[in-house]
Design a protein around this motif. Structure first.
Motif, PDB file in Angstrom:
ATOM      1  N   GLY A  69      -0.189   6.446   1.088  1.00  0.00           N
ATOM      2  CA  GLY A  69      -0.092   5.119   1.695  1.00  0.00           C
ATOM      3  C   GLY A  69      -0.643   4.025   0.805  1.00  0.00           C
ATOM      4  O   GLY A  69      -0.060   2.939   0.703  1.00  0.00           O
ATOM      5  N   LEU A  70      -1.756   4.297   0.141  1.00  0.00           N
ATOM      6  CA  LEU A  70      -2.327   3.294  -0.768  1.00  0.00           C
ATOM      7  C   LEU A  70      -1.374   3.016  -1.919  1.00  0.00           C
ATOM      8  O   LEU A  70      -1.238   1.871  -2.368  1.00  0.00           O
ATOM      9  CB  LEU A  70      -3.688   3.762  -1.282  1.00  0.00           C
ATOM     10  N   GLY A  71      -0.691   4.056  -2.386  1.00  0.00           N
ATOM     11  CA  GLY A  71       0.318   3.866  -3.431  1.00  0.00           C
ATOM     12  C   GLY A  71       1.457   2.980  -2.954  1.00  0.00           C
ATOM     13  O   GLY A  71       1.915   2.093  -3.680  1.00  0.00           O
ATOM     14  N   LEU A  72       1.910   3.197  -1.722  1.00  0.00           N
ATOM     15  CA  LEU A  72       2.959   2.343  -1.161  1.00  0.00           C
ATOM     16  C   LEU A  72       2.499   0.890  -1.079  1.00  0.00           C
ATOM     17  O   LEU A  72       3.251  -0.028  -1.399  1.00  0.00           O
ATOM     18  CB  LEU A  72       3.349   2.826   0.236  1.00  0.00           C
ATOM     19  N   HIS A  73       1.253   0.682  -0.648  1.00  0.00           N
ATOM     20  CA  HIS A  73       0.729  -0.686  -0.561  1.00  0.00           C
ATOM     21  C   HIS A  73       0.665  -1.332  -1.940  1.00  0.00           C
ATOM     22  O   HIS A  73       0.987  -2.507  -2.080  1.00  0.00           O
ATOM     23  CB  HIS A  73      -0.648  -0.691   0.087  1.00  0.00           C
ATOM     24  N   LYS A  74       0.271  -0.584  -2.955  1.00  0.00           N
ATOM     25  CA  LYS A  74       0.166  -1.160  -4.298  1.00  0.00           C
ATOM     26  C   LYS A  74       1.543  -1.510  -4.868  1.00  0.00           C
ATOM     27  O   LYS A  74       1.666  -2.379  -5.710  1.00  0.00           O
ATOM     28  CB  LYS A  74      -0.547  -0.208  -5.237  1.00  0.00           C
ATOM     29  N   MET A  75       2.576  -0.823  -4.382  1.00  0.00           N
ATOM     30  CA  MET A  75       3.924  -1.043  -4.917  1.00  0.00           C
ATOM     31  C   MET A  75       4.707  -2.105  -4.162  1.00  0.00           C
ATOM     32  O   MET A  75       5.811  -2.462  -4.575  1.00  0.00           O
ATOM     33  CB  MET A  75       4.713   0.275  -4.888  1.00  0.00           C
ATOM     34  N   PRO A 106       4.945  -6.007  -2.143  1.00  0.00           N
ATOM     35  CA  PRO A 106       4.312  -7.329  -2.033  1.00  0.00           C
ATOM     36  C   PRO A 106       3.458  -7.391  -0.760  1.00  0.00           C
ATOM     37  O   PRO A 106       3.777  -6.757   0.247  1.00  0.00           O
ATOM     38  CB  PRO A 106       5.496  -8.291  -1.938  1.00  0.00           C
ATOM     39  N   ARG A 107       2.408  -8.157  -0.823  1.00  0.00           N
ATOM     40  CA  ARG A 107       1.464  -8.266   0.288  1.00  0.00           C
ATOM     41  C   ARG A 107       2.174  -8.592   1.609  1.00  0.00           C
ATOM     42  O   ARG A 107       1.837  -8.050   2.660  1.00  0.00           O
ATOM     43  CB  ARG A 107       0.414  -9.332  -0.030  1.00  0.00           C
ATOM     44  N   ALA A 108       3.179  -9.451   1.582  1.00  0.00           N
ATOM     45  CA  ALA A 108       3.876  -9.853   2.807  1.00  0.00           C
ATOM     46  C   ALA A 108       4.623  -8.689   3.464  1.00  0.00           C
ATOM     47  O   ALA A 108       4.908  -8.728   4.652  1.00  0.00           O
ATOM     48  CB  ALA A 108       4.852 -10.984   2.498  1.00  0.00           C
ATOM     49  N   LEU A 109       4.919  -7.653   2.709  1.00  0.00           N
ATOM     50  CA  LEU A 109       5.669  -6.515   3.249  1.00  0.00           C
ATOM     51  C   LEU A 109       4.764  -5.356   3.670  1.00  0.00           C
ATOM     52  O   LEU A 109       5.235  -4.363   4.193  1.00  0.00           O
ATOM     53  CB  LEU A 109       6.675  -6.006   2.207  1.00  0.00           C
ATOM     54  N   ARG A 110       3.470  -5.490   3.440  1.00  0.00           N
ATOM     55  CA  ARG A 110       2.547  -4.410   3.769  1.00  0.00           C
ATOM     56  C   ARG A 110       2.245  -4.393   5.259  1.00  0.00           C
ATOM     57  O   ARG A 110       2.024  -5.425   5.875  1.00  0.00           O
ATOM     58  CB  ARG A 110       1.236  -4.566   2.995  1.00  0.00           C
ATOM     59  N   SER A 111       2.251  -3.191   5.809  1.00  0.00           N
ATOM     60  CA  SER A 111       1.867  -2.997   7.211  1.00  0.00           C
ATOM     61  C   SER A 111       1.268  -1.604   7.302  1.00  0.00           C
ATOM     62  O   SER A 111       0.906  -1.008   6.282  1.00  0.00           O
ATOM     63  CB  SER A 111       3.099  -3.140   8.122  1.00  0.00           C
ATOM     64  N   ASP A 112       1.175  -1.071   8.481  1.00  0.00           N
ATOM     65  CA  ASP A 112       0.679   0.290   8.660  1.00  0.00           C
ATOM     66  C   ASP A 112       1.619   1.219   7.897  1.00  0.00           C
ATOM     67  O   ASP A 112       2.779   1.401   8.276  1.00  0.00           O
ATOM     68  CB  ASP A 112       0.655   0.632  10.148  1.00  0.00           C
ATOM     69  N   PHE A 113       1.138   1.820   6.818  1.00  0.00           N
ATOM     70  CA  PHE A 113       2.017   2.601   5.950  1.00  0.00           C
ATOM     71  C   PHE A 113       2.631   3.814   6.640  1.00  0.00           C
ATOM     72  O   PHE A 113       3.665   4.316   6.213  1.00  0.00           O
ATOM     73  CB  PHE A 113       1.328   3.008   4.651  1.00  0.00           C
ATOM     74  N   GLN A 114       2.035   4.277   7.746  1.00  0.00           N
ATOM     75  CA  GLN A 114       2.619   5.420   8.438  1.00  0.00           C
ATOM     76  C   GLN A 114       3.993   5.090   9.021  1.00  0.00           C
ATOM     77  O   GLN A 114       4.799   5.992   9.248  1.00  0.00           O
ATOM     78  CB  GLN A 114       1.691   5.924   9.545  1.00  0.00           C
ATOM     79  N   ARG A 115       4.264   3.818   9.232  1.00  0.00           N
ATOM     80  CA  ARG A 115       5.566   3.416   9.775  1.00  0.00           C
ATOM     81  C   ARG A 115       6.684   3.531   8.750  1.00  0.00           C
ATOM     82  O   ARG A 115       7.856   3.512   9.107  1.00  0.00           O
ATOM     83  CB  ARG A 115       5.492   1.987  10.304  1.00  0.00           C
ATOM     84  N   HIS A 116       6.333   3.643   7.484  1.00  0.00           N
ATOM     85  CA  HIS A 116       7.342   3.745   6.426  1.00  0.00           C
ATOM     86  C   HIS A 116       7.817   5.192   6.306  1.00  0.00           C
ATOM     87  O   HIS A 116       7.011   6.094   6.067  1.00  0.00           O
ATOM     88  CB  HIS A 116       6.770   3.300   5.074  1.00  0.00           C
ATOM     89  N   PRO A 117       9.110   5.439   6.449  1.00  0.00           N
ATOM     90  CA  PRO A 117       9.618   6.795   6.250  1.00  0.00           C
ATOM     91  C   PRO A 117       9.216   7.367   4.885  1.00  0.00           C
ATOM     92  O   PRO A 117       9.009   8.575   4.761  1.00  0.00           O
ATOM     93  CB  PRO A 117      11.134   6.627   6.359  1.00  0.00           C
ATOM     94  N   ALA A 118       9.066   6.499   3.881  1.00  0.00           N
ATOM     95  CA  ALA A 118       8.679   6.975   2.548  1.00  0.00           C
ATOM     96  C   ALA A 118       7.296   7.622   2.569  1.00  0.00           C
ATOM     97  O   ALA A 118       7.047   8.588   1.840  1.00  0.00           O
ATOM     98  CB  ALA A 118       8.696   5.818   1.545  1.00  0.00           C
ATOM     99  N   TRP A 119       6.384   7.108   3.407  1.00  0.00           N
ATOM    100  CA  TRP A 119       5.056   7.725   3.489  1.00  0.00           C
ATOM    101  C   TRP A 119       5.157   9.123   4.085  1.00  0.00           C
ATOM    102  O   TRP A 119       4.622  10.081   3.541  1.00  0.00           O
ATOM    103  CB  TRP A 119       4.093   6.879   4.340  1.00  0.00           C
ATOM    104  N   ARG A 120       5.876   9.235   5.183  1.00  0.00           N
ATOM    105  CA  ARG A 120       5.983  10.536   5.842  1.00  0.00           C
ATOM    106  C   ARG A 120       6.695  11.549   4.950  1.00  0.00           C
ATOM    107  O   ARG A 120       6.272  12.698   4.829  1.00  0.00           O
ATOM    108  CB  ARG A 120       6.679  10.370   7.196  1.00  0.00           C
ATOM    109  N   GLN A 121       7.753  11.113   4.285  1.00  0.00           N
ATOM    110  CA  GLN A 121       8.472  12.003   3.376  1.00  0.00           C
ATOM    111  C   GLN A 121       7.589  12.375   2.184  1.00  0.00           C
ATOM    112  O   GLN A 121       7.549  13.538   1.764  1.00  0.00           O
ATOM    113  CB  GLN A 121       9.766  11.342   2.882  1.00  0.00           C
TER     114      GLN A 121
END
Length: 197
Positions: A36-42, A44-59
């Motif tokens: 999740g931290l990797g997703l946040h770093k990749m 933009p700040r405006a697109l960051r939210s709870d990373f668990q909601r991103h299918p990419a995190w779960r996958q």
């Protein structure tokens, strides 16, 4: 074997994970938060939210754990709050379907206990706003049968919680070493290594 340690923020998941790691030779801690931290770093700040909601995190979590479980001979410990049943199935259910031995434990405690632990962790609940905002929902969801096996942690030390988890998973731990000061220093070390700025 995967030992997934679930629980609300501040209940002691990471401390328990590292206590298990210290007392289980050959084990490794794989923290899904790093995906999740990797997703946040990749993003933009405006697109960051709870990373668990991103299918990419779960996958990503599924793929990393599948890889490690397939190649590593020791126990894999994953400390992560996961309260959405669909996400649980998407990660842990798929790992089971892939043939992995998955053990899940939900650490639970009274609201007051968790708040005290959050205060101790950061000295200010303002810095823990995300955790406090989600506390009641997490506690309620984690106590449901869908998230059993439950480990009540209110009156247990970190070594005792680790021992309950290990017993539930059928694992034998090395003895807990050191006195209260050494255990306290180890907990402080784990906390410092996991500070998110």
């Amino acid at each position: 074997m995967l030992v997934w340690i679930n629980g609300t923020f501040g209940v002691g998941k990471t401390q328990t994970a590292y206590e298990l790691h210290r007392r289980l030779p050959g084990s490794v801690v794989c923290d899904p938060e790093y995906v999740g931290l990797g997703l946040h770093k990749m993003t933009p700040r405006a697109l960051r939210s709870d990373f668990q909601r991103h299918p990419a995190w779960r996958q990503g979590v599924f793929e990393v754990l599948d890889l490690v479980l397939g190649k590593h001979k020791g126990v894999v410990v994953a400390p992560m709050t996961l309260v959405e049943p669909a996400y649980y199935d998407e990660i842990l259910g798929r790992l089971r379907e892939a043939g992995h031995d998955v053990r899940h434990f939900a650490l639970v405690a009274d609201r007051e206990t968790v708040l005290a632990r959050l205060r101790q962790r950061s000295l200010s609940l303002r810095r823990e706003a995300f955790a406090v905002d989600r506390l009641d929902d997490c506690l309620e969801r984690l106590r449901t049968p869908a998230f059993a096996e439950h480990v009540e942690t209110d009156r247990l030390t970190v070594p005792q919680v680790a021992e309950r988890v290990a017993a539930g998973a059928g694992l034998s731990l090395a003895p807990s070493t050191g006195g209260p000061l050494r255990r306290r220093l180890r907990r402080i070390g784990v906390t410092i290594r996991h500070i998110r700025l």
